[in-house]
Design an enzyme around this catalytic site. Structure first.
Site, PDB file in Angstrom:
ATOM      1  N   SER A  93     -16.085 -21.383  32.727  1.00  0.00           N
ATOM      2  CA  SER A  93     -15.922 -22.576  31.903  1.00  0.00           C
ATOM      3  C   SER A  93     -17.268 -23.276  31.812  1.00  0.00           C
ATOM      4  O   SER A  93     -17.863 -23.614  32.833  1.00  0.00           O
ATOM      5  CB  SER A  93     -14.873 -23.488  32.541  1.00  0.00           C
ATOM      6  OG  SER A  93     -14.767 -24.697  31.827  1.00  0.00           O
ATOM      7  N   LYS A 128     -15.458 -19.966  28.188  1.00  0.00           N
ATOM      8  CA  LYS A 128     -14.736 -21.122  27.631  1.00  0.00           C
ATOM      9  C   LYS A 128     -15.734 -22.248  27.462  1.00  0.00           C
ATOM     10  O   LYS A 128     -16.453 -22.589  28.401  1.00  0.00           O
ATOM     11  CB  LYS A 128     -13.609 -21.498  28.595  1.00  0.00           C
ATOM     12  CG  LYS A 128     -13.067 -22.904  28.449  1.00  0.00           C
ATOM     13  CD  LYS A 128     -11.765 -23.067  29.224  1.00  0.00           C
ATOM     14  CE  LYS A 128     -11.722 -24.357  30.019  1.00  0.00           C
ATOM     15  NZ  LYS A 128     -10.461 -24.523  30.768  1.00  0.00           N
ATOM     16  N   LEU A 129     -15.769 -22.810  26.265  1.00  0.00           N
ATOM     17  CA  LEU A 129     -16.653 -23.946  26.004  1.00  0.00           C
ATOM     18  C   LEU A 129     -15.838 -25.222  26.018  1.00  0.00           C
ATOM     19  O   LEU A 129     -14.797 -25.314  25.371  1.00  0.00           O
ATOM     20  CB  LEU A 129     -17.323 -23.812  24.630  1.00  0.00           C
ATOM     21  CG  LEU A 129     -18.153 -22.561  24.360  1.00  0.00           C
ATOM     22  CD1 LEU A 129     -18.757 -22.650  22.950  1.00  0.00           C
ATOM     23  CD2 LEU A 129     -19.249 -22.384  25.401  1.00  0.00           C
ATOM     24  N   LYS A 130     -16.322 -26.211  26.732  1.00  0.00           N
ATOM     25  CA  LYS A 130     -15.711 -27.529  26.669  1.00  0.00           C
ATOM     26  C   LYS A 130     -16.129 -28.171  25.350  1.00  0.00           C
ATOM     27  O   LYS A 130     -17.318 -28.092  24.975  1.00  0.00           O
ATOM     28  CB  LYS A 130     -16.196 -28.380  27.845  1.00  0.00           C
ATOM     29  CG  LYS A 130     -15.628 -27.915  29.185  1.00  0.00           C
ATOM     30  CD  LYS A 130     -14.136 -28.189  29.231  1.00  0.00           C
ATOM     31  CE  LYS A 130     -13.582 -28.045  30.640  1.00  0.00           C
ATOM     32  NZ  LYS A 130     -12.156 -28.373  30.697  1.00  0.00           N
ATOM     33  N   ASP A 178     -11.893 -25.731  25.115  1.00  0.00           N
ATOM     34  CA  ASP A 178     -10.989 -26.656  25.811  1.00  0.00           C
ATOM     35  C   ASP A 178     -11.407 -28.090  25.499  1.00  0.00           C
ATOM     36  O   ASP A 178     -12.543 -28.480  25.774  1.00  0.00           O
ATOM     37  CB  ASP A 178     -11.071 -26.404  27.326  1.00  0.00           C
ATOM     38  CG  ASP A 178     -10.089 -27.263  28.118  1.00  0.00           C
ATOM     39  OD1 ASP A 178      -9.298 -28.011  27.504  1.00  0.00           O
ATOM     40  OD2 ASP A 178     -10.114 -27.179  29.368  1.00  0.00           O
ATOM     41  N   ASN A 231      -9.583 -30.935  26.515  1.00  0.00           N
ATOM     42  CA  ASN A 231      -9.054 -31.938  27.455  1.00  0.00           C
ATOM     43  C   ASN A 231      -8.513 -33.172  26.723  1.00  0.00           C
ATOM     44  O   ASN A 231      -8.871 -34.312  27.054  1.00  0.00           O
ATOM     45  CB  ASN A 231     -10.106 -32.329  28.498  1.00  0.00           C
ATOM     46  CG  ASN A 231     -10.359 -31.222  29.510  1.00  0.00           C
ATOM     47  OD1 ASN A 231     -11.410 -30.598  29.478  1.00  0.00           O
ATOM     48  ND2 ASN A 231      -9.390 -30.955  30.373  1.00  0.00           N
ATOM     49  N   GLU A 242      -7.570 -24.926  23.758  1.00  0.00           N
ATOM     50  CA  GLU A 242      -6.814 -25.481  24.888  1.00  0.00           C
ATOM     51  C   GLU A 242      -6.704 -27.001  24.768  1.00  0.00           C
ATOM     52  O   GLU A 242      -7.706 -27.696  24.580  1.00  0.00           O
ATOM     53  CB  GLU A 242      -7.543 -25.089  26.182  1.00  0.00           C
ATOM     54  CG  GLU A 242      -6.892 -25.562  27.464  1.00  0.00           C
ATOM     55  CD  GLU A 242      -7.674 -25.081  28.692  1.00  0.00           C
ATOM     56  OE1 GLU A 242      -8.552 -24.198  28.554  1.00  0.00           O
ATOM     57  OE2 GLU A 242      -7.423 -25.606  29.793  1.00  0.00           O
ATOM     58  N   ASP A 266      -2.632 -27.065  28.708  1.00  0.00           N
ATOM     59  CA  ASP A 266      -3.026 -27.217  30.109  1.00  0.00           C
ATOM     60  C   ASP A 266      -2.346 -28.490  30.634  1.00  0.00           C
ATOM     61  O   ASP A 266      -1.240 -28.428  31.209  1.00  0.00           O
ATOM     62  CB  ASP A 266      -4.564 -27.293  30.181  1.00  0.00           C
ATOM     63  CG  ASP A 266      -5.108 -27.652  31.554  1.00  0.00           C
ATOM     64  OD1 ASP A 266      -4.320 -27.864  32.487  1.00  0.00           O
ATOM     65  OD2 ASP A 266      -6.353 -27.733  31.714  1.00  0.00           O
ATOM     66  N   LYS A 268      -1.875 -23.950  36.368  1.00  0.00           N
ATOM     67  CA  LYS A 268      -2.616 -24.510  37.511  1.00  0.00           C
ATOM     68  C   LYS A 268      -1.571 -24.976  38.509  1.00  0.00           C
ATOM     69  O   LYS A 268      -0.748 -25.842  38.187  1.00  0.00           O
ATOM     70  CB  LYS A 268      -3.456 -25.712  37.082  1.00  0.00           C
ATOM     71  CG  LYS A 268      -4.680 -25.395  36.249  1.00  0.00           C
ATOM     72  CD  LYS A 268      -5.404 -26.678  35.862  1.00  0.00           C
ATOM     73  CE  LYS A 268      -6.618 -26.376  34.977  1.00  0.00           C
ATOM     74  NZ  LYS A 268      -7.112 -27.606  34.318  1.00  0.00           N
TER      75      LYS A 268
END
Ligand code: SMG
Ligand code: MG
Length: 373
Positions: A138, A164-166, A192, A194, A217, A242, A266
């Site tokens: 990540s 995975k790129l934020k 992702d 968030n 995500e 997530d 998770k």
């Protein structure tokens, strides 16, 4: 199993590099560890994945410690069922609302002790079918696109199998396009957010469709399942949840609503490894692939994640990276390493299958407290 002592230990470990997400920058981890010792002297370890601040979810390290001390431990130590078994931990703590990360850490420690005492590996107990797991990495939000490309190039040199790129508003299409252009269409790539977007950003997110991402995500807030279902119909890229997936029931609901096509599992977010397995099972029954998320764990939490990721429906590479992606020195005596094909070995010894590096642990410990029944 009879518990003789429960230790709550706080550890501060600096990260190799700062990790920036849509909700903040993390330079180190302030970790709560749970160590249980049985009357026979067997130890079990659990790592609480709560962050220093309540930014990923409502939980945070200090709060988790208070909840364990004041609300969970008294219930656990008072359970009428003796000997205590790991499958009794969840029910014993169910009256306390929320706090899944605190509950998960406690259950993990009891489960580890139980499995170490009986000589069974966590992967074997959970029903793992593979001895090695493909490792993903990540990558945080970078200062600039060139800096991001350098970071990704380094990880690909290391051998990571998926990136995975934020992302966040203002850092999405441009970095994704740059990574695609530089590293090609073969790179397994996902993003992702968030929960940093709103449904009004649907058109912006749809621009990601042309880059052949594995998934997007958690674009929308945790409680917006309907919004994710609406968004999913406007995107070609599969949606993965997530933060929204807080239990096996939440996973079933999200799938039934069409809010996701893939699920990030998770254990800390769903209250423990036993519930995480139920999430896996619900998704498998619906033909929804899952992958194992990460919370910047030390070797203690990562050993458990590797065991979970060995289950059959974990068909996508997880956010499970080698020890040196996170730490100069990990808390297990043997660091987790990438093998030549970008996989990490699933521990096969009893319980977590790792040995905690007690010297290093003591060096990085900031506080310890002990509780006895
Ligand atoms: O453990 O390699 C890791 C980090 C994976 O990106 C990661 N986790 O939302 O999935 C996520 C984030 C949450 C943690 S950010 C501190
Ligand atoms: Mg995530």
């Amino acid at each position: 199993m009879k518990l003789a002592e429960v230790e709550l230990r706080r550890v501060r470990l600096p990260l190799m590099t700062p990790f920036r997400t849509s909700f903040g920058v993390q330079l180190d981890r302030d970790i709560l560890l749970v160590r249980v010792t049985t009357a026979d002297g067997v130890e079990g370890w659990g790592e609480c994945v709560a962050g220093t601040d309540p930014l990923y979810s409502p939980e945070f390290t200090e709060g988790a410690q208070v909840v364990i001390r004041e609300h969970l431990l008294p219930r656990l130590l008072a359970t009428p069922e003796r000997p205590l078994a790991a499958h009794r931990v969840g029910p014993a703590l169910a009256a306390v609302k929320g706090h899944p990360m605190a509950k998960a850490a406690l259950e993990a420690a009891v489960l580890d002790a139980e499995l170490r005492a009986s000589g069974v590996s966590l992967a074997g107990f959970l029903g793992g079918v593979r001895g090695r797991v493909a490792a993903g990495v990540s990558v945080g939000i970078a200062e600039s696109v060139p800096a991001l490309l350098d970071t990704v190039a380094g990880y690909l040199d290391d051998g990571y199998r998926r990136v995975k790129l934020k992302i966040e508003p203002g850092w999405d299409v441009t970095p994704v396009a740059a990574v695609r252009e530089r590293f090609g269409d073969q790179l397994a790539l996902q993003v992702d957010a968030n929960a940093a977007y709103g449904l009004a950003d649907a058109r912006q997110l749809a621009e990601l469709d042309e880059f052949g991402l594995l998934l997007i995500e958690q674009p929308l807030p945790e409680d917006d399942l309907r919004g994710h279902a609406v968004l999913a119909r406007q995107l070609r890229t599969p949606l993965c949840l997530d933060e929204s997936i807080t239990s096996a029931r939440a996973a079933a609901d999200a799938i039934a609503l069409g809010a996701c096509q893939i699920v990030n599992v998770k254990a800390g977010r769903v209250g423990g490894y036993l519930e995480a397995r139920r999430v896996h099972d619900v998704c498998a029954a619906q033909g929804v692939p899952v992958w194992c998320g990460g919370m910047l764990e030390t070797g203690i939490g990562r050993a458990a994640n590797l065991a979970l990721a060995a289950l059959p429906n974990f068909t996508l590479p997880g956010d499970i990276s080698a020890s040196d992606r996170y730490w100069r020195r990990d808390l297990s005596t043997e660091p987790f390493v990438l093998e030549d094909d970008g996989c990490i070995r699933v521990p096969d010894g009893p319980g977590l299958g790792i040995t905690v590096d007690q010297d290093w642990l003591d060096e990085v410990t900031t506080a310890v407290e002990h509780h006895a029944p």
